[in-house]
Scaffold this motif. Structure first.
Motif: not given
Ligand code: TPP
Length: 351
Positions: A169, A172-173, A176-177, A213-214
């Motif tokens: 996780h 993934l953050n 995406a960020l 995470y869009d």
């Protein structure tokens, strides 16, 4: 279709139609993985392979299909079930079998074994035994690709048993960020050791984790080489042209136990047989015949014999190769510039 799937990567119209020779090459790669794994199973029962050995049989279209849409200098990183990815990446059966045998000619000089295949030349960054441990490393590879201004992308594979690990996780953050050019591929084979997906994970389907995470999310049928290729090509195009990450859930099935020492009592024979009905190699074979890529089944049988011969040669090579030299046991652990000088020890006898 889940809502994560609707937020899918845009179609880039990449030409996925392959010339016949290329189709045959991919079929051969899947066959090579299958025959290699069967031979590895045999060598394990002969005690020529020691330690862990996790086989990829049943999942061949996933590894071959995803890697087939990459460029040679894109990065690949995966978990411990890594033989299939390594062979699909073009590592030789000889160096892979020798690694399983723990021989000096292996891709990790016989010091990594089944779970730690590695090839700098092929941009194959392992083979990792800690569940989910490769996911932050994948983010790091993709960060480097972006930071250095390359147009390269990273494929990072993980099992369905790794989706609830914290580092996944966190990865993934960051992906995406920081808009990293990475595709996280969940190899959903329904089982993590003896625990079914339904018993371990909330919020199915797994692709829905992309929402948090869009990120773009895609699902593919891992038994169908063409579907795997089409979906992966979308994700790769998004990463390469817009530096955007994607989470893919590819549905597949492992026919064998979790590892060679797993009798697999947690699932029924009927369940396994049912999945074998959509075997990825048989499915693609039927397609090759239907599309008249080969004249008849005999041509494919000849190819199978050729592959078996190649795998036998890998086995013989592994068997005849020397053991690693014990004096090299600490070599290759750190890069030369990171070698730590030995710390001088005081005399602690008075303790
Ligand atoms: C952090 C961590 N926890 C537990 C283990 C023990 N373990 C090894 S494999 C495995 C199951 C993982 O299954 P999955 O991610 O679905 O991959 P698959 O074996 O199906 O390819 C577990 C729990 C481990 N290696 N690392």
């Amino acid at each position: 279709m889940s809502s994560a799937e609707t937020k899918s990567a845009p179609q880039k119209g990449s030409s996925l139609e392959l010339p016949p020779a290329e189709k045959l090459r991919l079929y051969r790669q899947m066959l090579l993985i299958r025959r290699f794994e069967e031979k590895a199973a045999q060598a394990f029962t002969q005690s020529k392979i020691k330690g862990f050995c996790h086989l990829y049989i049943g999942e061949e279209a996933l590894g071959v299909g995803t890697i087939s849409v990459l460029q040679p200098d894109d990065a690949v990183i995966t978990a411990y079930r890594d033989h299939g990815h390594a062979l699909a990446r073009g590592m030789t059966p000889k160096e892979c079998m020798a690694e399983l045998f723990g021989k000096a000619t292996g891709c990790s000089k016989g010091k990594g074994g089944s779970m730690h295949f590695f090839s700098k030349e092929k941009h194959f960054y392992g083979g990792h035994g800690i569940v989910g441990g490769q996911t932050p490393l994948g983010a790091g590879l993709a960060f480097a690709q972006k930071y250095l201004g390359t147009q390269r992308v990273t494929l990072c594979y993980l099992g369905d048993g790794a989706v609830n690990q914290g580092p996944f996780h966190e990865s993934l953050n960051l992906a995406a960020l920081w808009k990293l050019p990475i595709i996280y591929i969940i190899e959903n084979n329904e089982w993590s050791m003896g625990t079914s997906l339904a018993r371990s994970s909330a919020g199915l389907p797994l692709v829905n984790r992309a929402h948090g995470y869009d990120m773009a999310g895609l699902v593919a049928n891992g038994m169908d080489l063409d579907d795997v290729r089409a979906k992966t090509a979308e994700a790769v195009a998004l990463a390469r042209t817009e530096s955007m990450p994607t989470l893919m859930e590819i549905r597949t099935y492992r026919y064998r136990g979790h590892s060679m020492s797993d009798p697999g009592n947690y699932r029924t024979k009927e369940e396994i047989e049912k999945h074998k009905e959509s075997d990825p190699i048989l499915l693609y074979k039927a397609r090759l015949l239907e599309q008249k890529v080969v004249k008849n089944e005999g041509d494919l049988e000849k190819l199978d014999e050729e592959v078996k011969q190649e795998v036998q040669e890998a086995y013989d090579f592994a068997e005849q190769s020397p053991e690693p030299d014990p004096s090299e046991i600490y070599d290759d652990m750190l890069s030369p510039e990171d070698q730590i000088p030995e710390i001088p020890r005081g005399n602690y006898n008075h303790f």
